[in-house]
Scaffold this motif. Sequence first.
Motif, short mmCIF file in Angstrom:
data_model
loop_
_atom_site.label_atom_id
_atom_site.label_comp_id
_atom_site.label_asym_id
_atom_site.label_seq_id
_atom_site.Cartn_x
_atom_site.Cartn_y
_atom_site.Cartn_z
N SER A 106 0.88 -1.31 0.04
CA SER A 106 0.04 -0.05 0.01
C SER A 106 0.96 1.29 0.01
CB SER A 106 -0.96 0.16 1.16
OG SER A 106 -0.97 -1.33 1.69
N THR A 107 0.15 2.28 -0.47
CA THR A 107 0.84 3.66 -0.28
C THR A 107 0.42 4.46 0.73
OG1 THR A 107 -0.79 4.84 -1.57
CG2 THR A 107 0.83 4.05 -3.04
N TYR A 108 1.11 5.49 1.23
CA TYR A 108 0.57 6.24 2.40
C TYR A 108 -0.74 6.52 2.37
CZ TYR A 108 0.96 9.92 5.94
OH TYR A 108 1.07 10.77 7.12
N LYS A 109 -1.24 6.98 1.10
CA LYS A 109 -2.59 7.37 0.86
C LYS A 109 -3.61 6.07 1.29
CE LYS A 109 -5.59 9.55 -2.38
NZ LYS A 109 -5.67 9.80 -3.72
N GLU A 110 -3.20 4.93 0.75
CA GLU A 110 -4.23 3.69 0.92
C GLU A 110 -3.99 3.48 2.23
OE1 GLU A 110 -3.35 2.05 -3.63
OE2 GLU A 110 -2.18 1.41 -2.03
N SER A 111 -2.83 3.48 2.84
CA SER A 111 -2.78 3.20 4.60
C SER A 111 -3.78 3.96 5.13
CB SER A 111 -1.41 3.30 4.86
OG SER A 111 -0.73 2.22 4.20
N LEU A 112 -3.92 5.29 4.79
CA LEU A 112 -4.62 6.34 5.81
C LEU A 112 -6.05 5.92 5.49
CD1 LEU A 112 -2.65 9.78 4.87
CD2 LEU A 112 -3.20 8.55 7.21
N LEU A 196 -8.59 13.46 2.69
CA LEU A 196 -7.85 12.57 1.63
C LEU A 196 -8.62 13.01 0.22
CD1 LEU A 196 -7.20 9.44 3.30
CD2 LEU A 196 -5.61 10.72 2.50
N LYS A 197 -9.87 13.26 0.33
CA LYS A 197 -10.57 13.68 -0.93
C LYS A 197 -10.27 15.18 -1.61
CE LYS A 197 -14.33 10.65 -0.31
NZ LYS A 197 -15.90 10.43 0.28
N VAL B 116 -2.75 12.97 7.78
CA VAL B 116 -2.28 12.99 6.20
C VAL B 116 -1.00 13.91 6.12
CG1 VAL B 116 -3.20 13.64 4.14
CG2 VAL B 116 -4.74 12.74 5.93
N GLU B 117 -1.19 15.09 6.85
CA GLU B 117 -0.05 16.04 6.62
C GLU B 117 1.45 15.61 7.13
OE1 GLU B 117 -3.03 19.96 6.74
OE2 GLU B 117 -2.28 19.16 8.57
N THR B 137 3.83 8.03 -1.32
CA THR B 137 2.49 8.46 -0.70
C THR B 137 1.29 8.00 -1.42
OG1 THR B 137 2.55 10.76 -1.49
CG2 THR B 137 3.46 10.61 0.60
N GLY B 138 1.40 8.18 -2.73
CA GLY B 138 0.22 7.83 -3.97
C GLY B 138 -0.51 9.11 -4.08
#
Lengths: 198, 161
Positions: A106-112, A196-197, B116-117, B137-138
């Motif tokens: 997963s990427t950081y975004k996916e993990s979040l 995230l959106k 997130v930040e 990060t994606g």
Amino acid sequence: MELEEMKSLWEDMSQKVDQQKILTDELILDLTKERFENRMRSISVPETLSAFICFAAVIYLISNFNLLDVWYLQLTGVLTMIACIVLPILTLKSIKRIKAIDISKSTYKESLINYAKDKARFMKLQKTSFYTSFIVLILAVISFGKIMKGIDVFTMTEKLNWLVPSGIGILYVFSQWVLKKYRRATDSAHNILKELKE
Amino acid sequence: MHTKEEFIEQIKENQGIIYKVARLYTNSAEDQKDVYQEIVYQLWKSYPSFKENSKFSTWMYRIALNTAISNLNKEKRKGTQVSIDNFLLNKMDQVDTVMEERITILYAHIKRLSIVEKGIILLHLEGKNYDEIAAITGFTKTNIGTRLGRIKQKLKSQIKK
């Protein structure tokens, strides 16, 4: 502290940390090995033990089911058995799901996203299991009371007069606390997903 | 085929990353140790999937950040810990007190940012460019730019207060 100052301080710290080569080969190996053994033990042992206790209770209830001679006692017995089978299975399944997550993919975004969703899901499970446990406790007291002591709780009207209201009172107080915690956690999960959106 | 020796060498070379990530996502020395240990474990577990064509440190940032986040949801399960106390607790003690104080303030500012930040600013402070941050990060490069602008504004107003 200015932003540029922050960056240069971070660089200084990084240099210092990098210079301090304190991790040894042996320590790195220990960190991987012991962690693995520790994790397996800490997760599996209590959950498996709880599942065994629940299954033992089911066997006990089945072998003494004939002692539950009235329909409503039989109903509480069946419901207790269902809860004792379903709840540990659900817990073990959720642990299996957590263990199956592959962090490297997963990427950081996916993990979040996973973090926020897991947080909301976990709190929902906590809320559900709180109410379920309370009901299971009542059912178990009724079933085991009859099997072990021959007591039919439903016929003890005097005791029911104070047991029922105090039970509802305790449930109300605790449910307020659980709901508050639930709302806070779901709000925070919702905020992460919203951010995230953006 | 990756060997154990190669893994150990890479970890030793990039151990600062683990320290910085673990410190950012925890609020106590005990949790920091736990996350540190968890990151090394996850790195070892994921090591077979590491592809030579990517940079080890980039891969390491990704695993470290993901582990730190996934650890936020877990309840503390204390058991026997590897004796990493000495090096983790004393690591920054070897730096002068004034610097450690300033670092603590720096971390306090970053910790006030959203989850997130935090990761994005960490990578920025680590000197990563938009491409690298995007790969870890994606998020898209444009999105990283927008977010970084916002984070800088936030930090500025925090520092002013």
